[in-house]
Design an enzyme around this catalytic site. Sequence first.
Site: not given
Ligand code: NAD
Ligand code: TYD
Length: 367
Positions: A83, A101, A140-142, A167, A205, A221-222, A264
């Site tokens: 979450a 959160t 996350t790796d971020e 952060a 993206l 594209v950013y 990207n």
């Molecule tokens: P997402 O935004 O698709 O899903 C987040 C979920 O958390 C949603 O279902 C939302 O309703 C729920 N949520 C938000 N606030 C909440 C709260 N206060 N209480 C209960 N539920 C709450 O995110 P995701 O892309 O599935 O990412 C999931 C996890 O993985 C996150 O912790 C994210 O930091 C981590 N992560 C994501 C990526 C990625 O590429 N998407 C990569 C590495 C790590």
């Molecule tokens: P994103 O999917 O938001 O993931 P993250 O920022 O967590 O890596 O973005 C992936 C890359 O794509 C990031 O370098 C930002 C870029 N981006 C665009 O160029 N255009 C877009 O509309 C979005 C959403 C992301």
Amino acid sequence: MKTVLVTGGAGFIGSNFVKYMLNQHPDYKIVNVDALTYAGNLENLTDIENSLNYVFERGDIVDRSFIQNLFDTYNFDMVVNFAAESHVDRSIEDPEIFIKTNVMGTLVLLDEAKNHWQTGKDDCGYPTYRAGVRYHQVSTDEVYGALGKTGMFTETTPIAPNSPYSASKASADLVVRSYGQTFKLPITISRCSNNYGPYHFPEKLIPLMISNVVALKSLPVYGDGMQIRDWLHVKDHCSGIDTILQKGVAGEVYNIGGNNEKANLEIVNLIIENVGEMLRSGKYPIDNDGSKISKELITYVEDRLGHDRRYAIDNTKITTELGWEPSYTFEQGIVETIEWYLNNQAWLEQVKSGDYQQYYENMYSKK
Ligand code: NAD
Ligand code: TYD
């Protein structure tokens, strides 16, 4: 039977994980707790919603009495915390909810896990816990910040987050670590690279670009589009977390990544080519024959503030110590993913029906 609390299980990765675990461990009960924010959709879970080993509870991880009651009711053996507020662009617009959160929510979960799992104290005064319990933090790796042209993130790379999102995730990781160090709570942390796959919310993206190409909308594209991300199929992320739950050592951090760096712009071009070709085949139930799909749709827009240039994961620890391997090649995974979106346009429309349109217009009108 083990009972696992999965938080954020209605989001992108969480919903894939709930299904992965139900399939992989028929002897586990999965309790999915999700606040159903804009990013949480129960439509992601329709295929398993009636499963006997699955329960959904709507609620906020920051709400201590709600989480306390859940622990009392279900007596969890494991917690896997997905979450979170997860979108970097939103964290730049409004950081506060990210801290609430991602940091406070994590603290509440750790506290309740500690309180419910503690059995006593050892001779040195440290808490002792029920056998087999585990708190896993999905990070996350971020949190490591940005790389230059060379190098990779290892688990010992110093934490240096650059966005309010990263952060908040780094802060949560440090709180998790402190519960391991100070209270000996059996914790693990995984730090994964960018995921792609089905049920990805179309603000990120890959799903945004697929959605826009199909609708013949411009592709924002950013900056110069040469930022690099290291992509991993969501199912490989799920198997990585499960491997850590089964074999990971308490107190340890594991990077998860599939050695797949792409700029990207490369991803956007690949999406244009594949969606165009698929729609021209006439095999998909979509009112677009693909004839107008071209690179002309790309629009270079203002860069993201503090945009991290490059991420790359060194996965040596999880592959050598725990024997995990990714199963998807990017070439296979991206084609399957694009096909999934083309075949699930109703899902896409459904998840875009909330505040999405307004968000999209606000976000891109500024650029
Ligand atoms: P997402 O935004 O698709 O899903 C987040 C979920 O958390 C949603 O279902 C939302 O309703 C729920 N949520 C938000 N606030 C909440 C709260 N206060 N209480 C209960 N539920 C709450 O995110 P995701 O892309 O599935 O990412 C999931 C996890 O993985 C996150 O912790 C994210 O930091 C981590 N992560 C994501 C990526 C990625 O590429 N998407 C990569 C590495 C790590
Ligand atoms: P994103 O999917 O938001 O993931 P993250 O920022 O967590 O890596 O973005 C992936 C890359 O794509 C990031 O370098 C930002 C870029 N981006 C665009 O160029 N255009 C877009 O509309 C979005 C959403 C992301």
